[in-house]
Design an enzyme around this catalytic site. Structure first.
Site, PDB file in Angstrom:
ATOM      1  N   ALA A  63       0.833  -1.199   0.000  1.00  0.00           N
ATOM      2  CA  ALA A  63       0.000   0.000   0.000  1.00  0.00           C
ATOM      3  C   ALA A  63       0.869   1.252   0.000  1.00  0.00           C
ATOM      4  O   ALA A  63       2.058   1.201   0.298  1.00  0.00           O
ATOM      5  CB  ALA A  63      -0.909  -0.008   1.224  1.00  0.00           C
ATOM      6  N   GLY A 102      -0.520  -5.610  -0.504  1.00  0.00           N
ATOM      7  CA  GLY A 102      -1.419  -5.401  -1.632  1.00  0.00           C
ATOM      8  C   GLY A 102      -0.832  -5.891  -2.937  1.00  0.00           C
ATOM      9  O   GLY A 102      -1.560  -6.330  -3.836  1.00  0.00           O
ATOM     10  N   GLU A 105      -1.570  -9.432  -3.140  1.00  0.00           N
ATOM     11  CA  GLU A 105      -3.002  -9.630  -3.420  1.00  0.00           C
ATOM     12  C   GLU A 105      -3.335  -9.354  -4.887  1.00  0.00           C
ATOM     13  O   GLU A 105      -4.190 -10.029  -5.465  1.00  0.00           O
ATOM     14  CB  GLU A 105      -3.834  -8.754  -2.474  1.00  0.00           C
ATOM     15  CG  GLU A 105      -3.757  -9.265  -1.037  1.00  0.00           C
ATOM     16  CD  GLU A 105      -4.496  -8.378  -0.044  1.00  0.00           C
ATOM     17  OE1 GLU A 105      -5.483  -8.851   0.526  1.00  0.00           O
ATOM     18  OE2 GLU A 105      -4.070  -7.220   0.147  1.00  0.00           O
ATOM     19  N   GLU A 125       1.215  -7.458   6.495  1.00  0.00           N
ATOM     20  CA  GLU A 125       0.309  -6.530   7.186  1.00  0.00           C
ATOM     21  C   GLU A 125       0.211  -6.782   8.687  1.00  0.00           C
ATOM     22  O   GLU A 125      -0.014  -5.861   9.471  1.00  0.00           O
ATOM     23  CB  GLU A 125      -1.109  -6.621   6.579  1.00  0.00           C
ATOM     24  CG  GLU A 125      -1.243  -5.975   5.222  1.00  0.00           C
ATOM     25  CD  GLU A 125      -0.958  -6.923   4.072  1.00  0.00           C
ATOM     26  OE1 GLU A 125      -1.317  -6.603   2.932  1.00  0.00           O
ATOM     27  OE2 GLU A 125      -0.360  -7.999   4.308  1.00  0.00           O
TER      28      GLU A 125
END
Length: 670
Positions: A63, A102, A105, A125
């Site tokens: 992120a 992210g 992901e 995270e």
């Protein structure tokens, strides 16, 4: 504004490229660009497959941290990942560098993944008190199984490409220098394959035995933290619920963690660590002094550990001792430590040999003349240190930085023994120096800006987290430790037991309490060595040879495996001192222990800030997280005080008659 996302056509394959330095963070512009590019590929009848790759040194590394705490700009990452997965044409992720958080992901939303051998993939995270909130906890177990999903989400450590391929997360490992070409070739291989493999459509098989074993293995590591349990719960739900319901559970848990104190504390430390590296009044472009060789005076535990930091970073070290036996013992310990690391697979034998080859052990003090930085690491005695620096002044070359590893003593008094006080600085390493991450960099009254900037930069080179401290007894960490120790000892006299006080600290999240710490470090440290001079409980223990774990007796009794049990003899000694000092007894509550041992630390921290001995409150938090094991999920003492409420802390201090720092009373701590 130019979009950080561009597309290129390679025949029937659309390549979507992110160029968002330095780490291709998934900020709003990147997410919007990805959304537009996927729509473009799906809508274009001549496109048969897509490849997502990144320019620069890495794939999407997570992120955009600059967006933390700000309103979300659409599309959110879950929307983008779902859109990638829903594509009616195969999408291949081409991974180099790291695919983290992210970024991982996004890769999981792609239908296929290729990676270079040096790539790493992971979801860290949990280290910010969170979980992968764009479907990571639901897609990982469906692709790689429960055990791998638990390792990646609840522990947060990335895995290399080869291990990821074995787990099914990577479909093919490709050439380091041919990633794009190989990814396009792979996309052509799979462009017509149907059905398109979507992680959300796969089944995650339950594995209760793996879950139970994982929880047992990591119970100590996870103690006190909320996020690992939430990650585990989400992975388990992936095996019990349809994908859409699992995603809803993941979102619920993500928001619960995001709004909680623990994630706020962990995110605070993430930013605080980066802020600590900045020196408020020293420009970033201040020239640095070259450090090509380091000298270390003293080959004991500290000197040896300090030397290892530089040797491991490839910086040659000259280590000096007064006696050959001490020198040989110190060098042998350094080698033994390196070989133990190699035995665990964390170093290669040739790396051990290279580190030892860069070490020059000598009894010749004059050999320090060729060093660019000289660190004194002898015992805490001002006269001895002043004598060493007086001698160094005649030997060290012009411009060499002269540093002391003192834990408490006045750097200015040490610097005054030289004709070059501008070159003198404190470098307070924490024991064991080759392991502990904290380095307190003590700025003397005359320390030159370029000396400070050089040492702060060097800290990064040797993988330390450095904090600037002013000249005050004990600097930041040890100065704050003193009121805790004083009050802990008073509480013993007033009716508490060592085990009660330690239990409260461990329950709070500290690795050990004040008396467990004393036993580990050695009850005899700092003792005056006169068994006839007994002025307090600690003197009494030391006089009886109760020096801690090394003697199997300190504030506790220890068995052969160093397991502690409460000591009847210590209880008797405490009772004797209660009677001798005529101290009134009362029932000491756990709350009183917190107020008198932890609130007093916060108060001392506020005083340190008021006196300008620390640059900022977050620096104090960094010191306590990395130097003393303060629980990261509480964010350091100053952050914790804010979450407790300054009014509550002030009331607790005033209840026991402590004078309260002005900034704490007014709530203006910064």
């Amino acid at each position: 504004m130019t979009s950080p996302i561009r597309t290129e056509r390679h025949g029937e394959v659309l390549v979507i490229i992110s160029d968002n330095p330095p780490v291709n963070a998934l900020g709003a512009a990147v997410r919007q660009g990805l959304e537009a590019a996927i729509k473009e590929g799906v809508a274009d009848a001549t496109v048969e497959a897509m490849v997502i790759r990144c320019d620069g040194r890495t794939f999407f590394a997570g992120a955009d941290i600059t967006e933390f705490g700000k309103p979300m700009v659409e599309p959110g990452l879950p929307t983008v990942v779902d859109m990638i997965e829903a594509s009616t044409k195969p999408v291949v992720a081409a991974i180099h560098g790291t695919a983290l958080g992210g970024g991982c992901e996004v890769a999981l939303g792609c239908h296929y993944r290729v990676a270079v051998p040096s790539a790493k993939i992971g979801t860290p995270e949990v280290k910010l008190g969170l979980l992968p909130g764009a479907g990571g906890t639901q897609r990982l177990p469906r692709i790689a199984g429960v055990r791998v999903a638990l390792e990646l989400t609840a522990k947060g450590d990335p895995i290399p490409a080869k291990k990821a391929q074995e787990a099914g997360l990577i479909d093919r490992i490709v050439g380091e220098d041919s990633l794009e070409a190989d990814a396009i070739a792979f996309a052509r291989e799979v462009k017509a394959k149907r059905p398109i493999p979507r992680a959300s459509e796969r089944e995650a098989k339950p594995d209760p035995e793996a879950v139970a074993a994982f929880q047992k293995e990591n119970a100590r590591r996870f103690r006190g933290f909320d996020a690992p349990a939430a990650n585990i719960a989400c992975v388990v739900k992936a095996t019990e619920l349809p994908f859409a319901e699992g995603i809803a559970f993941e979102r619920q848990e993500f928001m619960r963690l995001m709004m909680g104190n623990q994630s706020a504390a962990q995110r605070h430390i993430f930013f605080a660590e980066r802020q600590a590296a900045k020196i408020d009044d020293v420009p970033a472009d201040t020239p640095r002094r070259p450090i090509n060789r380091v000298g270390v005076i003293g080959a004991g535990t500290m000197g040896g550990g300090i030397s290892m930091n530089f040797l491991s970073a490839g910086i040659p070290v000259t280590i000096v001792e007064m006696q050959q036996e001490a020198l040989d013992r110190g060098v042998a310990t350094i080698r033994k430590n390196y070989e133990a690391t190699a035995a665990k697979g964390r170093m290669k034998p040739e790396q051990v040999d290279a580190a030892m080859a860069a070490l020059t052990p000598t009894l010749d003090f004059d050999a320090l003349g060729e060093c660019d930085l000289i660190i004194e690491a002898v015992y805490e005695n001002m006269e001895v240190k002043q004598e060493i620096f007086t001698r160094l002044d005649t030997i060290a070359k012009p411009g060499a930085i002269l540093a002391s590893n003192t834990s408490y003593l006045n750097i200015d008094e040490i610097a005054a023994c030289t004709a070059r006080p501008q070159d003198v600085v404190g470098m307070h390493f924490f024991s064991p120096a080759n392991v502990m991450k904290l380095l307190e960099v003590v700025r003397g009254a005359k320390t030159a800006p370029d000396v400070l900037a050089t040492v702060m930069d060097l800290a990064k080179t040797i993988r330390k987290v450095a904090v600037v401290a002013g000249v005050t007894y004990g600097f930041i960490g040890n100065r704050m430790l003193m009121p805790r120790q004083v009050e802990a000892n008073k509480l013993l006299l007033e009716g508490a037991t060592p085990e009660q006080i330690d239990r409260v600290h461990v329950a709070f999240g500290m690795p050990m309490g004040p008396f467990q710490m004393a036993d580990l470090a050695g009850v005899d440290i700092g003792w005056h060595r006169d068994p006839n001079r007994i002025e307090n409980i600690r003197d009494a223990l030391a006089a009886e040879g109760r020096w801690g774990q090394k003697k199997q007796a300190g504030f506790y009794d220890y068995d052969e495996k160093r397991n502690p049990t409460p000591s009847p003899r210590v209880a008797d000694i405490i009772d004797e001192w209660r009677a001798k000092t005529n101290t009134p007894q009362h029932d000491v509550t756990d709350e009183e222990i917190i107020e008198r041992t932890l609130y007093t630390m916060v108060n001392e921290g506020a005083l340190i800030l008021e006196e300008g001995m620390a640059q900022r409150a977050s620096d104090i938090d960094v010191v306590w997280i990395y130097g003393y094991g303060w629980p990261v999920y509480r964010g350091g003492p100053m952050f914790w005080a804010k979450t407790e409420g300054y009014e509550k802390v002030v009331a607790g201090l005033e209840k026991h008659g402590f004078p309260v720092a002005k900034s704490l009373k007014s709530g203006t701590i910064k």
